[in-house]
Design a protein around this motif. Structure first.
Motif, mmCIF file in Angstrom:
data_model
loop_
_atom_site.group_PDB
_atom_site.id
_atom_site.type_symbol
_atom_site.label_atom_id
_atom_site.label_comp_id
_atom_site.label_asym_id
_atom_site.label_seq_id
_atom_site.Cartn_x
_atom_site.Cartn_y
_atom_site.Cartn_z
ATOM 1 N N TRP A 1 38.908 31.288 41.346
ATOM 2 C CA TRP A 1 38.784 30.280 40.266
ATOM 3 C C TRP A 1 37.320 29.762 40.072
ATOM 4 O O TRP A 1 36.588 29.212 41.144
ATOM 5 C CB TRP A 1 39.738 29.427 40.620
ATOM 6 N N GLY B 1 43.619 36.457 38.831
ATOM 7 C CA GLY B 1 43.226 35.049 39.403
ATOM 8 C C GLY B 1 44.489 34.535 39.891
ATOM 9 O O GLY B 1 44.536 33.305 40.344
ATOM 10 N N ASN C 1 32.703 33.419 41.150
ATOM 11 C CA ASN C 1 33.523 33.966 39.804
ATOM 12 C C ASN C 1 32.313 34.723 39.415
ATOM 13 O O ASN C 1 31.509 34.232 38.838
ATOM 14 C CB ASN C 1 33.603 32.898 39.129
ATOM 15 N N HIS D 1 39.041 32.834 33.945
ATOM 16 C CA HIS D 1 39.065 34.174 34.716
ATOM 17 C C HIS D 1 38.713 35.330 34.209
ATOM 18 O O HIS D 1 37.807 35.771 34.555
ATOM 19 C CB HIS D 1 40.531 34.366 35.285
#
Length: 779
Positions: A707, A639, A724, A428
Motif C-alpha cells: 500500500w 494489494g 510501492n 495499487h
C-alpha cells in the motif's frame, strides 16, 4: 448480530477455505478438503477483520465537508470526519444530483476493478456499474490492466479472441503431445494461486510438473529464472527486458533463411506472410533481422538464438506468451511476433502445439474450459457513450477535452467532476503515482467504498465502509473453474458497516432509482435468484443442479464441464476455405491491412522491433542502470489484505522486498535485508534487498501490492516508505492502438538509505474526528 464463535466456508480468488472465527475475527483458516494444494494467501484472513486499518464508520474529508466540492491539493493529507450512514448517503446523493444537473452524467467516472470479490452478487464492479447506470449512466473504462494490449491486438490477428482463448492447447494435451515449450516471460508459479471469480481446487502446478515428467522440455526466455518453478528443470535464457520481439523475429529469420518453416501453413492459413518475410530479410528498412542483429539488442548469443529456432521447428512445440510481455512499451509487438514465429515453426493447429497466451498467468489458464455457468448480477444499459482505455485515467483527469486514439477511433476525454470507485485501487495498479496524484487534485468529489483505510480511501472525499466477503452470504464460480461454491457469512461486520449493495440501494432510493436498481429484492433474494438462473443455464447443458437449500447445505458442487473441440487453428489448417477465421482475410493475419490503415507510428500492421522508451540498451541507462520489473506478489492478490498475516510475514523490516542479482548487490555494497532507496526521475521508494542468483545482472524485481505510504501524506513526490513500485513506473501507453499500460518499461537506480528508517504507516487510519450523532432514520 451475534458474535458467537462460528465457522463456515468462503470462496475467494485464491481458493476455497474453511474459516473459523470468534464471531468477529478470523482465528483459523483451513484449505478446502478437495484442494490438494491450497494457497497460503488464505492466511491473510487471520486477524484482518478487526485490524486497525478497518474503516468503521462513514467518513468525509474535512476540507470537502467544510468547503464543499472542488478541485483541491488537500487529498491525502486531510483529516476525516466520521458521520452517520444517513448523513453520508445524503451528502453523496446531493452531490450526485448537482453534478448530473450542472454537467451531465458523462461527468461521473465509474471506477472499479473486477478482483474486488469472488462473489457473483456482491461483486463490487457489477454493483457500482449497475447503480450508476440506474441513475442515468457514467463514463466507463475499457479493457484491463492485466492484458489490455492483448485484448485489442488479438482480434486483429485471430478474429474472435474468446474462441482463440477457449481452444488453446490445454495442459492435458501438452503432457500428451508436446515435446518443447518455449515460455517467453516464463511460467510464474506464484500466479497460478489465483483465478478470477473463484478457484475450487489448485491443480495447475501439478499439471506443469506432470508435463515435465511426461517428457516435455521447457525453455524460459525471461530476465528472471524465478518466473518458472525449479522442478521443471527449464533451460534459462536471460535476455534483456523488453527485447523479446527482437529475439522472436531473429528466430523467425533463422527458420526463413534455412528453409525450416511451415510453407503450407504460412501461405494457406496466414495473411501477409510475404510482407513479414520481406521485413525479416530487411527489404523494407535495410536491416536484416538476423540472430547477430538480435544478439546486440537482447544480449543473448546469436548461436543460442539460432539453436532455439532450430529446436522449435524440429519437434511438436508450443510458444507461450505471458501477460507481462504486453505490459510494456509497444506491448502488442511481442504477441504479434510470437504468432508469426509459431506459424512458421510447424506446430500450429496440432494438438499441444502452436502458440498460447497467459499460460501460468492465472490458475485456470488451460486447465479447464474457459466458461462459467453461474449467473452474475445483471447489468443495466449505460446511456453515456463516453469511455477511456482503462490505463488512461490520469490523462483523462489532466486533459479534459483532449483527443486520444484507440483501436482506429479518435475520441475526446470527458470533463470528469465526480469519481465513484467501488472495488479496486488505482493507488495499487496505476502507473506513475506522483503524476496520478496531480490528476487526483482535479475532480470536485471522489467517493469510494472500502473495507480498509488504504491509499484509495485516504485520497477520497466521501468514504463508505463496507463489509468484506467473510461478512455476507453469496455464491461463487470462477472463470474456467468447475466448482460452484456457497459463500457463507462467518463473522459479523462491525456495527453499522453495510454491504456495497445496501449502500447503493439507499442511494438509489434517495435518487428515485431504487426499484430499477434493486428490482425489489434483498441481497439474500438476489443470491437465490442468481442460483435459480444458474440452474436454468445448467439445465440447457444437461447438468442438473440441486435445490437452493440443498446447495447451501452441501456447500459446493463440482460440475461435469466437458472440454471438447479442436485445438486452435486445427480446422483452419485442415481446410482454410471451409473454416475461415473471423478476420477480414479469414486467415491468421501476420500483416493486418486494418491496423496498417490506422497509420500509427508506434504500432505498424505487422510485428517489428521498436525501441522502447526505457531499456538497458538506451541512453537513459547511463543514469538509471537497472531495469525494474514489477511482478505480481506471491503472498497476496494485488494489494488485497496487504495487512494480513501472510503478506506481513513476507516483508522485511515491514517493507516490500526488492530482489537483486548478486553482482548488482555486491557492486553497491548492499547486505541481504538492508533497506535501500529505489528511485528514478518519477519518484522513489524504500524496499529491503534480497539477493538472488535467479535474476540477470542489471535487473531488479519489486512486486506490486504494498500500500502506497508517502513520507509526507498528500505531498506529490514524497518518498514512499513501503515499497510501492508504481511510484517508479511510467504512465505511457503501449501504443495508440491499445493505450495499454507499460509498467514493465522502467529504469531505476538503487542506493543505500542513510539515516533512521521512517515507520511504515500504510495500515494506520488517517486522522479522524467525530461528529455529534444525528437522529437516525435508518430502516
Amino acid at each position: 448480530m451475534s458474535t458467537a464463535p462460528r465457522s463456515g466456508q468462503t470462496a475467494s480468488h485464491w481458493g476455497r477455505y474453511e474459516i473459523v472465527t470468534d464471531g468477529a475475527e478470523v482465528v483459523q483458516v483451513h484449505g478446502a478438503h478437495e484442494d490438494p494444494d491450497p494457497s497460503p494467501i488464505g492466511d491473510n484472513y487471520v486477524g484482518s477483520l478487526r485490524h486497525r486499518a478497518r474503516v468503521l464508520r462513514p467518513a468525509v474529508r474535512r476540507g470537502w465537508l467544510d468547503g464543499g466540492p472542488g478541485s483541491t491539493r488537500r487529498r491525502g493529507g486531510d483529516e476525516y470526519v466520521e458521520v452517520s450512514l444517513d448523513e453520508a448517503v445524503e451528502l453523496c446523493a446531493t452531490e450526485l444530483e448537482r453534478v448530473r444537473r450542472e454537467h451531465g452524467n458523462e461527468a461521473i467516472f465509474g471506477g472499479s476493478y473486477g478482483w474486488g470479490s469472488a462473489g457473483r452478487f456482491h461483486h463490487a464492479q457489477s454493483q457500482v456499474h449497475r447503480f450508476l447506470s440506474a441513475i442515468g449512466g457514467y463514463t466507463r473504462s475499457l479493457n484491463t490492466y492485466s492484458h489490455a494490449a492483448e485484448e485489442v491486438v488479438l482480434p486483429h490477428i485471430v478474429g474472435n479472441r474468446e474462441w482463440f482463448l477457449r481452444s488453446l492447447p490445454r495442459w492435458s494435451q501438452i503432457a500428451e503431445h508436446t515435446d518443447l515449450v518455449v515460455a517467453f516471460g516464463g511460467l510464474p508459479r506464484g500466479n497460478v494461486q489465483v483465478n478470477p471469480g473463484g478457484l475450487g481446487s489448485h491443480q495447475n502446478a501439478a499439471w506443469q510438473t506432470g508435463s515435465m515428467r511426461a517428457g516435455v522440455r521447457f525453455v524460459v526466455v525471461s530476465p528472471s529464472r524465478d518466473d518458472t518453478a525449479s522442478e521443471l528443470g527449464a533451460q534459462w535464457m536471460p535476455l534483456r527486458p523488453n527485447t523479446d520481439t527482437a529475439m522472436m523475429l531473429a528466430m523467425a529469420h533463422t527458420l526463413l533463411v534455412e528453409g525450416r518453416y511451415d510453407r503450407h501453413f504460412v501461405h494457406a492459413c496466414c495473411a501477409g506472410f510475404d510482407r513479414v518475410a520481406a521485413h525479416l530479410r530487411g527489404e523494407d528498412d535495410g536491416v536484416e533481422k538476423s540472430a547477430a542483429w538480435a544478439a546486440e539488442i537482447c544480449d543473448v548469443a546469436a548461436e543460442t538464438i539460432v539453436d532455439l529456432a532450430r529446436q522449435l521447428a524440429s519437434c511438436r512445440s508450443l510458444v507461450t506468451l505471458s501477460w507481462s510481455l504486453q505490459r510494456q512499451h509497444h506491448g502488442e509487438m511481442p504477441y504479434w511476433a510470437g504468432f508469426a514465429l509459431a506459424a512458421m515453426a510447424g506446430s500450429m493447429g496440432k494438438p499441444g502445439g502452436g502458440v498460447g497466451t497467459g499460460y501460468s498467468s492465472i490458475h485456470n489458464a488451460y486447465v479447464h474450459d474457459r466458461v462459467s455457468v453461474a449467473a452474475a448480477l445483471p447489468s443495466l444499459p449505460n446511456s453515456v457513450p463516453d469511455f477511456i482505455p482503462v490505463a488512461r485515467i490520469s490523462d483523462m483527469l489532466l486533459d479534459p477535452g483532449g483527443a486520444f486514439d484507440y483501436d482506429g477511433s479518435r475520441s475526446s476525454y470527458p470533463d470528469i467532476r465526480l469519481v465513484y470507485w467501488a472495488g479496486g485501487n488505482p493507488f495499487h495498479h496505476h502507473q506513475d503515482l506522483n503524476r496520478m496524484l496531480r490528476a487526483w487534485q482535479h475532480p470536485e468529489t471522489i467517493v469510494v467504498h472500502e473495507p480498509y483505510w488504504n491509499a484509495m480511501a485516504k485520497h477520497a472525499d466521501i468514504v463508505f465502509p463496507v463489509a468484506t466477503s467473510l461478512e455476507r452470504d453469496d455464491l461463487a464460480m470462477g472463470l474456467g473453474d468447475p466448482w460452484l461454491v456457497a459463500m457463507q457469512q462467518v463473522a459479523a461486520p462491525p456495527e453499522g458497516v453495510r454491504t456495497d449493495y445496501d449502500v447503493f440501494a439507499r442511494l438509489a432510493r434517495r435518487l428515485g432509482a431504487g426499484q430499477r436498481f434493486t428490482e425489489g429484492r434483498t441481497a439474500d433474494e438476489w443470491v437465490r435468484e442468481l442460483y435459480e438462473r444458474s440452474v436454468r443455464t445448467c439445465a440447457e447443458m444437461g447438468i442438473e443442479l440441486p435445490s437452493y437449500a440443498e446447495f447451501r447445505r452441501r456447500g459446493q458442487i463440482e460440475l461435469p464441464l466437458s472440454w471438447d473441440g479442436p485445438v486452435a487453428f486445427e480446422e483452419l489448417r485442415a481446410d482454410p476455405a471451409r473454416h475461415p477465421l473471423e478476420t477480414p482475410s479469414g486467415k491468421l493475419e501476420l500483416y493486418s491491412e486494418t491496423v496498417a490503415g490506422f497509420g500509427y507510428d508506434d504500432c505498424p500492421g505487422f510485428p517489428t522491433w521498436l525501441e522502447p522508451a526505457e531499456w538497458l540498451g538506451g541512453s537513459l541507462a547511463r543514469a538509471y542502470p537497472l531495469h525494474m520489473v514489477s511482478a505480481q506478489p506471491e503472498h497476496k492478490l494485488h494489494g488485497q489484505l496487504d495487512h494480513g498475516a501472510a503478506s506481513m510475514a513476507a516483508k522485511v523490516q515491514s517493507r516490500e522486498v526488492v530482489w537483486m542479482a548478486r553482482a548488482d548487490a555486491v557492486a553497491r555494497g548492499f547486505d541481504d535485508g538492508e533497506v535501500v532507496r529505489v528511485f528514478n526521475e518519477r519518484g522513489a521508494c524504500l524496499a529491503a534487498v534480497r539477493v538472488t542468483e535467479g535474476l540477470r545482472p542489471g535487473v531488479v524485481r519489486l512486486a506490486t501490492g504494498a500500500w502506497y505510504d508517502p513520507l509526507t501524506p498528500g505531498e506529490i513526490g514524497a518518498l514512499d516508505k513501503h515499497g510501492n513500485p508504481n511510484v517508479l513506473t511510467p504512465d505511457i501507453p503501449a501504443s495508440k492502438l491499445s493505450q495499454a499500460p507499460s509498467a514493465h518499461t522502467c529504469l531505476v537506480e538503487v542506493e543505500r538509505f542513510d539515516g533512521p528508517l521512517p515507520p511504515v504507516t500504510a495500515h494506520d487510519p488517517p486522522r479522524l474526528a467525530r461528529q455529534p450523532p444525528a437522529a437516525s432514520t435508518s430502516e
